[in-house]
Design a protein around this motif. Structure first.
Motif, PDB file in Angstrom:
ATOM      1  N   ALA A  48       9.565  -6.478 -12.991  1.00 29.60           N
ATOM      2  CA  ALA A  48       8.937  -5.589 -13.371  1.00 29.60           C
ATOM      3  C   ALA A  48       7.663  -5.258 -12.380  1.00 29.60           C
ATOM      4  O   ALA A  48       7.430  -4.023 -11.950  1.00 29.60           O
ATOM      5  N   GLY A  49       7.191  -6.278 -11.912  1.00 30.74           N
ATOM      6  CA  GLY A  49       5.934  -6.385 -11.252  1.00 30.74           C
ATOM      7  C   GLY A  49       6.417  -5.723  -9.763  1.00 30.74           C
ATOM      8  O   GLY A  49       5.814  -4.801  -9.140  1.00 30.74           O
ATOM      9  N   LEU A  50       7.714  -6.332  -9.212  1.00 34.96           N
ATOM     10  CA  LEU A  50       8.176  -5.990  -7.981  1.00 34.96           C
ATOM     11  C   LEU A  50       8.570  -4.412  -7.997  1.00 34.96           C
ATOM     12  O   LEU A  50       8.193  -3.719  -7.117  1.00 34.96           O
ATOM     13  N   VAL A  51       9.059  -3.870  -9.024  1.00 37.94           N
ATOM     14  CA  VAL A  51       9.245  -2.393  -9.366  1.00 37.94           C
ATOM     15  C   VAL A  51       8.043  -1.662  -9.303  1.00 37.94           C
ATOM     16  O   VAL A  51       7.992  -0.597  -8.489  1.00 37.94           O
ATOM     17  N   LEU A  52       6.907  -2.097  -9.996  1.00 42.29           N
ATOM     18  CA  LEU A  52       5.830  -1.386  -9.645  1.00 42.29           C
ATOM     19  C   LEU A  52       5.204  -1.458  -8.411  1.00 42.29           C
ATOM     20  O   LEU A  52       4.512  -0.188  -7.894  1.00 42.29           O
ATOM     21  N   PHE A  53       5.215  -2.518  -7.706  1.00 43.42           N
ATOM     22  CA  PHE A  53       4.915  -2.409  -6.311  1.00 43.42           C
ATOM     23  C   PHE A  53       5.909  -1.321  -5.148  1.00 43.42           C
ATOM     24  O   PHE A  53       5.397  -0.764  -4.531  1.00 43.42           O
ATOM     25  N   ALA A  54       7.021  -1.590  -5.727  1.00 47.59           N
ATOM     26  CA  ALA A  54       7.974  -0.381  -4.816  1.00 47.59           C
ATOM     27  C   ALA A  54       7.531   1.074  -5.140  1.00 47.59           C
ATOM     28  O   ALA A  54       7.421   1.905  -4.207  1.00 47.59           O
ATOM     29  N   ILE A  55       7.340   1.411  -6.416  1.00 48.75           N
ATOM     30  CA  ILE A  55       6.612   2.484  -6.592  1.00 48.75           C
ATOM     31  C   ILE A  55       5.553   3.148  -6.033  1.00 48.75           C
ATOM     32  O   ILE A  55       5.221   4.021  -5.503  1.00 48.75           O
TER      33      ILE A  55
ATOM     34  N   ARG B 294       3.669   5.697   1.018  1.00 43.86           N
ATOM     35  CA  ARG B 294       4.422   6.564   2.079  1.00 43.86           C
ATOM     36  C   ARG B 294       4.415   8.065   1.850  1.00 43.86           C
ATOM     37  O   ARG B 294       4.129   8.890   3.013  1.00 43.86           O
ATOM     38  N   LEU B 295       4.230   8.654   0.686  1.00 42.93           N
ATOM     39  CA  LEU B 295       4.129   9.970   0.539  1.00 42.93           C
ATOM     40  C   LEU B 295       2.996  10.409   0.779  1.00 42.93           C
ATOM     41  O   LEU B 295       2.735  11.707   1.128  1.00 42.93           O
ATOM     42  N   ALA B 296       1.997   9.756   0.543  1.00 45.49           N
ATOM     43  CA  ALA B 296       0.496  10.144   0.473  1.00 45.49           C
ATOM     44  C   ALA B 296      -0.343   9.237   1.413  1.00 45.49           C
ATOM     45  O   ALA B 296      -0.712   8.227   0.979  1.00 45.49           O
ATOM     46  N   PRO B 297      -0.311   9.729   2.827  1.00 49.85           N
ATOM     47  CA  PRO B 297      -1.191   8.899   3.674  1.00 49.85           C
ATOM     48  C   PRO B 297      -2.696   8.406   3.256  1.00 49.85           C
ATOM     49  O   PRO B 297      -3.042   7.312   3.751  1.00 49.85           O
ATOM     50  N   ALA B 298      -3.115   9.191   2.438  1.00 52.96           N
ATOM     51  CA  ALA B 298      -4.483   8.907   2.064  1.00 52.96           C
ATOM     52  C   ALA B 298      -4.523   7.727   0.981  1.00 52.96           C
ATOM     53  O   ALA B 298      -5.628   7.017   1.028  1.00 52.96           O
ATOM     54  N   PHE B 299      -3.436   7.523   0.252  1.00 57.53           N
ATOM     55  CA  PHE B 299      -3.448   6.559  -0.597  1.00 57.53           C
ATOM     56  C   PHE B 299      -3.026   5.153  -0.088  1.00 57.53           C
ATOM     57  O   PHE B 299      -3.226   4.033  -0.573  1.00 57.53           O
ATOM     58  N   ARG B 300      -2.261   5.082   1.078  1.00 59.71           N
ATOM     59  CA  ARG B 300      -1.673   4.153   1.757  1.00 59.71           C
ATOM     60  C   ARG B 300      -2.655   2.863   1.937  1.00 59.71           C
ATOM     61  O   ARG B 300      -2.253   1.578   1.676  1.00 59.71           O
ATOM     62  N   PRO B 301      -4.207   3.057   2.363  1.00 59.11           N
ATOM     63  CA  PRO B 301      -4.809   1.828   2.367  1.00 59.11           C
ATOM     64  C   PRO B 301      -5.221   1.071   1.334  1.00 59.11           C
ATOM     65  O   PRO B 301      -5.731   0.000   1.434  1.00 59.11           O
ATOM     66  N   HIS B 302      -4.814   1.921   0.184  1.00 60.62           N
ATOM     67  CA  HIS B 302      -5.511   1.464  -1.209  1.00 60.62           C
ATOM     68  C   HIS B 302      -4.265   1.020  -2.152  1.00 60.62           C
ATOM     69  O   HIS B 302      -4.629   0.346  -3.076  1.00 60.62           O
ATOM     70  N   TYR B 303      -3.084   1.363  -1.892  1.00 61.77           N
ATOM     71  CA  TYR B 303      -2.071   0.997  -2.931  1.00 61.77           C
ATOM     72  C   TYR B 303      -1.836  -0.669  -3.275  1.00 61.77           C
ATOM     73  O   TYR B 303      -1.623  -0.933  -4.469  1.00 61.77           O
ATOM     74  N   PHE B 304      -1.950  -1.396  -2.305  1.00 58.19           N
ATOM     75  CA  PHE B 304      -1.949  -2.731  -2.655  1.00 58.19           C
ATOM     76  C   PHE B 304      -2.991  -3.327  -3.585  1.00 58.19           C
ATOM     77  O   PHE B 304      -2.734  -3.884  -4.471  1.00 58.19           O
ATOM     78  N   ILE B 305      -4.197  -2.789  -3.298  1.00 58.52           N
ATOM     79  CA  ILE B 305      -5.377  -3.159  -4.210  1.00 58.52           C
ATOM     80  C   ILE B 305      -5.153  -2.394  -5.553  1.00 58.52           C
ATOM     81  O   ILE B 305      -5.281  -3.439  -6.685  1.00 58.52           O
ATOM     82  N   VAL B 306      -4.631  -1.355  -5.581  1.00 57.66           N
ATOM     83  CA  VAL B 306      -4.329  -0.812  -6.972  1.00 57.66           C
ATOM     84  C   VAL B 306      -3.235  -1.465  -7.638  1.00 57.66           C
ATOM     85  O   VAL B 306      -3.115  -1.622  -8.888  1.00 57.66           O
ATOM     86  N   PHE B 307      -2.163  -1.947  -6.888  1.00 51.84           N
ATOM     87  CA  PHE B 307      -1.124  -2.726  -7.342  1.00 51.84           C
ATOM     88  C   PHE B 307      -1.685  -3.948  -7.884  1.00 51.84           C
ATOM     89  O   PHE B 307      -1.192  -4.436  -9.195  1.00 51.84           O
ATOM     90  N   ALA B 308      -2.718  -4.848  -7.314  1.00 48.29           N
ATOM     91  CA  ALA B 308      -2.866  -6.078  -7.723  1.00 48.29           C
ATOM     92  C   ALA B 308      -3.738  -5.810  -8.979  1.00 48.29           C
ATOM     93  O   ALA B 308      -3.641  -6.753  -9.831  1.00 48.29           O
ATOM     94  N   VAL B 309      -4.639  -4.710  -8.927  1.00 50.87           N
ATOM     95  CA  VAL B 309      -5.444  -4.671 -10.397  1.00 50.87           C
ATOM     96  C   VAL B 309      -4.579  -4.307 -11.519  1.00 50.87           C
ATOM     97  O   VAL B 309      -4.600  -4.845 -12.682  1.00 50.87           O
TER      98      VAL B 309
ATOM     99  N   PRO C 152       4.880 -11.774  -7.590  1.00 42.91           N
ATOM    100  CA  PRO C 152       4.669 -10.325  -7.254  1.00 42.91           C
ATOM    101  C   PRO C 152       3.588 -10.072  -6.228  1.00 42.91           C
ATOM    102  O   PRO C 152       3.682  -9.352  -5.279  1.00 42.91           O
ATOM    103  N   VAL C 153       2.381 -10.581  -6.497  1.00 41.78           N
ATOM    104  CA  VAL C 153       1.364 -10.273  -5.656  1.00 41.78           C
ATOM    105  C   VAL C 153       1.751 -10.780  -4.367  1.00 41.78           C
ATOM    106  O   VAL C 153       1.380 -10.023  -3.274  1.00 41.78           O
ATOM    107  N   ILE C 154       2.132 -12.028  -4.039  1.00 44.92           N
ATOM    108  CA  ILE C 154       2.311 -12.567  -2.768  1.00 44.92           C
ATOM    109  C   ILE C 154       3.485 -12.066  -2.064  1.00 44.92           C
ATOM    110  O   ILE C 154       3.167 -11.766  -0.880  1.00 44.92           O
TER     111      ILE C 154
END
Length: 84
Positions: A9-16, A22-37, A72-74
């Motif tokens: 489920a964590g890996l699916v959340l990361f994929a989403i 990829r769809l919103a380039p402005a979100f690209r630098p932050h998606y990993f931090i959002v995922f981790a939180v 999943p985070v690693i």
């Protein structure tokens, strides 16, 4: 089996979130931090359910929490670093 399902489920959340990045380039630098939180929050809820509802002790659930959170985070970090 439950731990494996939660990790998936964590890996699916990361994929989403990676797809959203990829769809919103402005979100690209932050998606990993959002995922981790988000994943930390979900992992804490999983820990809480194991302690309160399943009746396991905190010290018994702690290694599972670390596995559920860190795997999943690693993987997400390695994928982000390699491909995105």
């Amino acid at each position: 089996m439950h731990t494996l399902m939660i990790i998936c489920a964590g890996l699916v959340l990361f994929a989403i979130l990676a797809f959203a990045g990829r769809l919103a380039p402005a979100f690209r630098p932050h998606y990993f931090i959002v995922f981790a939180v988000l994943w930390l929050f979900a992992s804490c809820i999983n820990l809480w359910v194991g302690v309160v509802h399943a009746g396991y002790s905190f010290m018994y659930e702690l290694p599972f929490f670390l596995i559920v959170f860190l795997v999943p985070v690693i993987i997400a970090y390695l994928v982000k670093k390699k491909y995105l």
